[in-house]
Enzyme design. Structure first.
Site, PDB file in Angstrom:
ATOM      1  N   HIS A 112     -17.022  19.113  82.162  1.00 15.68           N
ATOM      2  CA  HIS A 112     -17.661  18.425  83.754  1.00 15.68           C
ATOM      3  C   HIS A 112     -16.728  18.009  84.618  1.00 15.68           C
ATOM      4  CE1 HIS A 112     -21.021  15.515  85.661  1.00 15.68           C
ATOM      5  NE2 HIS A 112     -20.378  14.631  85.764  1.00 15.68           N
ATOM      6  N   ASP A 148     -23.605  14.279  79.567  1.00 16.47           N
ATOM      7  CA  ASP A 148     -22.662  13.660  79.929  1.00 16.47           C
ATOM      8  C   ASP A 148     -21.944  13.014  79.353  1.00 16.47           C
ATOM      9  OD1 ASP A 148     -22.504  15.825  82.114  1.00 16.47           O
ATOM     10  OD2 ASP A 148     -23.281  14.878  83.081  1.00 16.47           O
TER      11      ASP A 148
END
Length: 215
Positions: A112, A148
């Site tokens: 990410h 995430d």
């Protein structure tokens, strides 16, 4: 050495896939990519895989009968058919169903473009600039059902410069992504990661983070 078999899920151009392919080309690397699966027909990442002589599968999510769970089940079939041990998400732009995530718990990682837990979701570089942070970067983490989220394996940081645009900041972060992702894959393939709750303990001194010092 018995190498771990890796499946990579992609949706776009695949620059992080290329970093993993390059790492796996080293005979001493403890993993090999055996399948690249895309939900986007014609994604450039598929061409990268074909150039590396890695098997590819395309399963378009558009109009897939049965919804997200059925689509994920179809991906699962292909991954298991290929004998995959570890799943890497490399720009895979789909939310995964809880059942799929749980079935690969501890064996699926994602990269990410932010220093999690800051700036989850999309447009992370714009978020960082708007927040006025002095450091930005990327995170490789184990995947959990939450977006995430999950135990962090590796992070890499870059300074945010006064004249940065989204594009210039993204370019510097991407350079670090290409270093951090192969490192994280190596760690998990070598069995050097232990999970304690929502934290990952890396069983190798000095491998817990990649941080570039601020000048």
């Amino acid at each position: 050495m018995v190498k771990k078999r890796v499946g990579v899920l992609v949706s776009g151009r695949g620059s992080n896939l290329q970093a993993l392919l390059d790492a796996c080309a080293d005979p001493a690397f403890p993993a090999e990519i055996v399948l690249v699966l895309s939900n986007v027909p014609g994604a450039y990442a598929l061409e990268r895989a074909e150039q590396a002589k890695v098997a590819t599968v395309t399963i378009s999510h558009k109009g897939f009968p049965g919804g997200r769970e059925a689509f994920d089940a179809a991906m699962d079939v292909e991954l298991r058919k290929a004998g995959v041990d570890i799943v890497c998400l490399a720009g895979f732009m789909r939310l995964l169903s809880p059942g799929f995530v749980q079935s690969w718990a501890g064996r699926m990682i994602n990269i990410h473009p932010s220093l999690l837990p800051s700036f989850k979701g999309l447009h992370t570089h714009a978020q960082a600039l708007a927040a006025g942070v002095k450091l930005h970067g990327c995170t490789v983490h184990l995947v959990t059902p939450d977006l995430d989220d999950g135990p962090i394996l590796v992070q890499a940081a870059v300074p945010v410069l006064a004249d940065d645009s989204e594009e210039s900041l993204a370019a510097r972060v991407l350079e670090q992504e290409h270093k951090a992702y192969p490192l994280a894959l190596r760690l998990i393939a070598e069995g050097k990661v232990a999970v304690d709750g929502n934290r990952a303990k890396v069983e190798a001194s000095g491998f817990g983070a990649l941080v570039n010092p601020v000048p």
